[in-house]
Design a protein around this motif. Sequence first.
Motif, PDB file in Angstrom:
ATOM      1  N   UNK A 305       0.921  -1.261  -0.102  1.00  0.00           N
ATOM      2  CA  UNK A 305       0.095   0.082   0.148  1.00  0.00           C
ATOM      3  C   UNK A 305       0.744   1.265   0.090  1.00  0.00           C
ATOM      4  N   UNK A 306       2.082   1.194  -0.004  1.00  0.00           N
ATOM      5  CA  UNK A 306       3.081   2.282   0.024  1.00  0.00           C
ATOM      6  C   UNK A 306       3.614   2.796  -1.181  1.00  0.00           C
ATOM      7  N   UNK A 307       3.270   4.082  -1.847  1.00  0.00           N
ATOM      8  CA  UNK A 307       3.808   4.859  -2.990  1.00  0.00           C
ATOM      9  C   UNK A 307       4.851   5.723  -2.366  1.00  0.00           C
ATOM     10  N   UNK A 308       6.120   5.998  -3.118  1.00  0.00           N
ATOM     11  CA  UNK A 308       6.878   7.028  -2.755  1.00  0.00           C
ATOM     12  C   UNK A 308       6.972   7.898  -4.120  1.00  0.00           C
ATOM     13  N   UNK A 309       7.148   9.159  -3.970  1.00  0.00           N
ATOM     14  CA  UNK A 309       7.196   9.948  -5.382  1.00  0.00           C
ATOM     15  C   UNK A 309       8.122  11.153  -5.073  1.00  0.00           C
ATOM     16  N   UNK A 310       8.560  11.905  -6.079  1.00  0.00           N
ATOM     17  CA  UNK A 310       9.532  13.136  -6.055  1.00  0.00           C
ATOM     18  C   UNK A 310       9.026  14.100  -7.162  1.00  0.00           C
ATOM     19  N   UNK A 311       8.921  15.390  -6.574  1.00  0.00           N
ATOM     20  CA  UNK A 311       8.177  16.471  -7.286  1.00  0.00           C
ATOM     21  C   UNK A 311       9.545  17.393  -7.429  1.00  0.00           C
ATOM     22  N   UNK A 312       9.297  18.211  -8.397  1.00  0.00           N
ATOM     23  CA  UNK A 312      10.406  19.352  -8.688  1.00  0.00           C
ATOM     24  C   UNK A 312       9.934  20.512  -7.815  1.00  0.00           C
ATOM     25  N   UNK A 313      11.076  21.241  -7.579  1.00  0.00           N
ATOM     26  CA  UNK A 313      10.768  22.509  -6.958  1.00  0.00           C
ATOM     27  C   UNK A 313      11.350  22.652  -5.342  1.00  0.00           C
ATOM     28  N   UNK A 314      11.681  21.223  -4.876  1.00  0.00           N
ATOM     29  CA  UNK A 314      12.273  21.491  -3.505  1.00  0.00           C
ATOM     30  C   UNK A 314      11.504  21.696  -2.272  1.00  0.00           C
ATOM     31  N   UNK A 315      11.828  22.412  -1.345  1.00  0.00           N
ATOM     32  CA  UNK A 315      10.964  22.488  -0.340  1.00  0.00           C
ATOM     33  C   UNK A 315       9.807  23.484  -0.434  1.00  0.00           C
ATOM     34  N   UNK A 316      10.161  24.257  -1.156  1.00  0.00           N
ATOM     35  CA  UNK A 316       8.675  25.366  -1.430  1.00  0.00           C
ATOM     36  C   UNK A 316       7.846  24.760  -2.118  1.00  0.00           C
ATOM     37  N   UNK A 317       8.086  24.007  -3.033  1.00  0.00           N
ATOM     38  CA  UNK A 317       6.964  23.124  -3.855  1.00  0.00           C
ATOM     39  C   UNK A 317       6.458  21.936  -2.918  1.00  0.00           C
ATOM     40  N   UNK A 318       7.221  21.342  -1.813  1.00  0.00           N
ATOM     41  CA  UNK A 318       6.826  20.362  -1.092  1.00  0.00           C
ATOM     42  C   UNK A 318       5.708  21.070   0.133  1.00  0.00           C
ATOM     43  N   UNK A 319       6.219  22.382   0.485  1.00  0.00           N
ATOM     44  CA  UNK A 319       5.192  22.997   1.352  1.00  0.00           C
ATOM     45  C   UNK A 319       3.900  23.390   0.595  1.00  0.00           C
ATOM     46  N   UNK A 320       3.827  23.772  -0.492  1.00  0.00           N
ATOM     47  CA  UNK A 320       2.724  24.028  -1.540  1.00  0.00           C
ATOM     48  C   UNK A 320       1.846  22.946  -1.710  1.00  0.00           C
TER      49      UNK A 320
END
Length: 395
Positions: A305-320
Amino acid sequence: MATKRTLMRPDILEDGASRPVVNGIQPSVVYASETPDALDAQYEGRVQGYTYAREGHPNAALLARAIARMEGMEEGLTLGSGMAAVTAVLMGLCRAGDHVLGGDQLYGRSLRLMNEDLPRLGIATSLADPTDAAAFAAALRPETRLVLIEVVSNPTLRVADIDGIAALCREKGVTLVVDNTFTTPTAIRPVDHGADIVIHSVTKLLAGHSDVTLGWVAAKDPAQRKAIYDFAVTTGMTPSPFDCWLAERGLMTFGLRFARTQETAERLAAHLAGQAGVIRVLYPTRADHPDRARAQGLLKGQGCNMVSFEIEGGRAAANAFTKGAEALAFAPTLGDVGTTLSHPASSSHRALSPEGRAKLGISEGFFRVSVGLEEPDALLAAFDAGLAAARDAAA
């Protein structure tokens, strides 16, 4: 046998002509025996009974037996948390001068125990890549006492070469300990692949409702089993009867929950892989997963049931992203009936340096998802909202 009344407690509920369908909660801390001889018989294992809750109680025993049946183990021990189970094994079995070898992507607190606490007590530790049995062979020492791995790593979902590592441990006479929290007995039973000891954080998928904190451990060898038990009792790793009762209830629906969340997780992984701003998606059944072939064999085609993913934009994008995905709980846990998001750089792996996290592939834009029981289309929409917010922040 009827319960013996006492002066202080004359009204004790007796068994009737019928019996409860649901086991009751037994909160008693102490249990009375008839005579010193009867107490001796109990401690010597000639009769079954309880004395003091720190040494065991009915709700803990019921839960331990239920999980042992799932894992194909003879018996198990319920403890106060998953980390209590890890600690009881490491501290119960190791002594100053021993060496412990662990997977390099263990749960964050397991890593801390390995990196900081055990060395302080004279127990040497080192880490190696669990997907590579040759790396483990190179890292073994003459004084290696124990190997600790997870079947699927946290949070990058790499799949350990458990068969290769188990063969190595057998050859060298080293105890193999496997944390099966992520995968559960439905996906794999480590004892069938050579594990000597199996650990669970029952808090997660087995209990499944984020309302208990419990651990479980089982050892094949009776001497190791006793050493783990003695350490746990001495250090007070007592599980709550109420938590054990809730976890037993959770086990009743575990199979249904696991099947539904796994199905949705595979769908979510495919959906995320097609979204703008997503750098990569990790899920064991995907063709682009680095350990897909091993996962197919070990996990019988299941991805869990676990999924991991990475997004562009670093911490600012993560907060958003976490703000934009407001329908999802941003919380450092897994296995709940609701989907939860975890950001390892700020939670489970925050103690590592940025360089240490980068070595493991954990960036500021990296998320781990524990998929819950939500209606799948609504869940995908929540992720889409978060990704749209992240893209705006990264623009």
